[in-house]
Design an enzyme around this catalytic site. Structure first.
Site, PDB file in Angstrom:
ATOM      1  N   HIS A 132       0.813  -1.220   0.000  1.00  0.00           N
ATOM      2  CA  HIS A 132       0.000   0.000   0.000  1.00  0.00           C
ATOM      3  C   HIS A 132       0.850   1.276   0.000  1.00  0.00           C
ATOM      4  CE1 HIS A 132      -3.437  -2.574   0.468  1.00  0.00           C
ATOM      5  NE2 HIS A 132      -2.650  -3.289   1.245  1.00  0.00           N
ATOM      6  N   PRO A 133       1.709   1.400  -1.012  1.00  0.00           N
ATOM      7  CA  PRO A 133       2.605   2.556  -1.048  1.00  0.00           C
ATOM      8  C   PRO A 133       1.853   3.885  -1.092  1.00  0.00           C
ATOM      9  CG  PRO A 133       2.605   1.385  -3.162  1.00  0.00           C
ATOM     10  CD  PRO A 133       1.902   0.513  -2.168  1.00  0.00           C
TER      11      PRO A 133
END
Ligand code: CA
Length: 318
Positions: A245-246
């Site tokens: 989940h950058p």
């Protein structure tokens, strides 16, 4: 009047971008969403952003503008590398959601950004979770916006770590390294959250996904849907045991910098010509180049605080 900070999001909307948009909609007053070429087919990305705003119950309240479909240095209709293998054919975990009720705006994203910054000098923070084409072009078209942007948060690059699209490069910098270089040298105060922060602190494993499913909200269902393909991809290709989940991590850092437990100002630049390293971000930790320290680089995250923020967002969408 909302007392939330104003932001504009620049996104190549697929999977994790959607959760980042939901996060920004929760914690900020989002003035608009700009779409840039990246993850999947361009018009699909536009549709994904519009649908995400609908999931948040905000259709018609947040304008979505189309920007550049291709990197700065692309020629004609030359396509950049898209990543349907990571996020599904629709970029949404092969969910194939219904068409969104909201339509994109008519104007160009770059003109929207320039106008919004001039109308709100010193007030609009930027959340950049895509190749930096739109922001670079806005800076080229009107360099006077730079001193009026208080902060630019970038998901991109790596800090002396493994890339994701090639061994040396992270996807956003890889797709448009020239744009990244223009933006990093713009003089705007920048915080960078690199791919290695994502692999160290943002992964949601099977147990986390069970907790998220147990929230039982529309938000948690949406999260499960859009992450279906990336879960399989990460396990088989990156040998990572969960979803990454950058973009959401970046949005959370922008919303509450306290979750960033370590950061330092470094000189950061991007390789544009390397035979094997195009898009590699040079983070000069030991100041060997003796050049200006232009980027605050995130080096550690309070993982449980990040998870709390994500859960708060997903719980609130019902
Ligand atoms: Ca993205």
């Amino acid at each position: 009047m909302s007392d939330k900070r104003k932001v504009i999001i620049d996104t190549d909307t697929a999977a994790d971008d959607t959760i980042a948009i939901l996060t920004a909609l929760h914690y900020f007053q989002v003035e608009g969403v700009m779409i840039t070429g990246g993850n999947v087919q361009f018009d699909q990305q536009v549709e994904n952003a519009l649908y995400t705003i609908q999931v948040a119950g905000k259709s018609g309240q947040v304008p979505v503008y189309k920007g550049y479909e291709r990197p700065l240095m692309s020629i004609g209709e030359q396509e950049h590398r898209t990543v349907e293998d990571v996020h599904g054919k629709d970029g949404m975990g092969d969910s194939f959601f219904d068409k969104a009720v909201q339509a994109p705006e008519k104007g160009h994203a770059v003109d929207f950004l320039i106008d919004a910054v001039h109308r709100n000098p010193g007030e609009i923070h930027l959340i950049a979770i895509a190749p930096l084409t739109n922001i670079a072009m806005a800076l080229k078209k009107d360099p006077t916006i730079a001193p009026k942007i208080p902060h630019l948060y970038i998901m991109g690059g790596t800090n002396n770590a493994l890339g994701n699209i090639t061994p040396s490069a992270e996807y956003n910098f890889y797709v448009d390294p020239e744009a990244a270089r223009i933006v990093l040298h713009s003089g705007i105060p920048i915080t960078m959250v690199g791919w290695e922060m994502c692999t160290q602190y943002s992964i949601m494993d099977d147990a986390d996904h069970e907790e998220i499913e147990a929230l039982g909200t529309k938000g948690s269902k949406f999260f499960q849907d859009v992450n279906r393909v990336v879960m399989r991809f990460n396990k088989s290709v990156h040998r990572l045991n969960g979803t990454t989940h950058p973009d959401t991590l970046l949005a959370a850092v922008a919303a509450d910098e306290k979750i960033m437990t370590k950061s330092n100002l470094y000189h950061v630049d991007v390789e544009t010509a390397g035979e094997l390293t195009r898009g590699y971000s040079v983070v000069d930790i030991n100041n060997r180049l003796e050049r200006p320290r232009n980027v605050r680089v995130c080096e550690a995250i309070d993982r449980s605080a990040f998870k709390d923020m994500l859960f708060e967002v997903l719980k609130a969408i019902n």
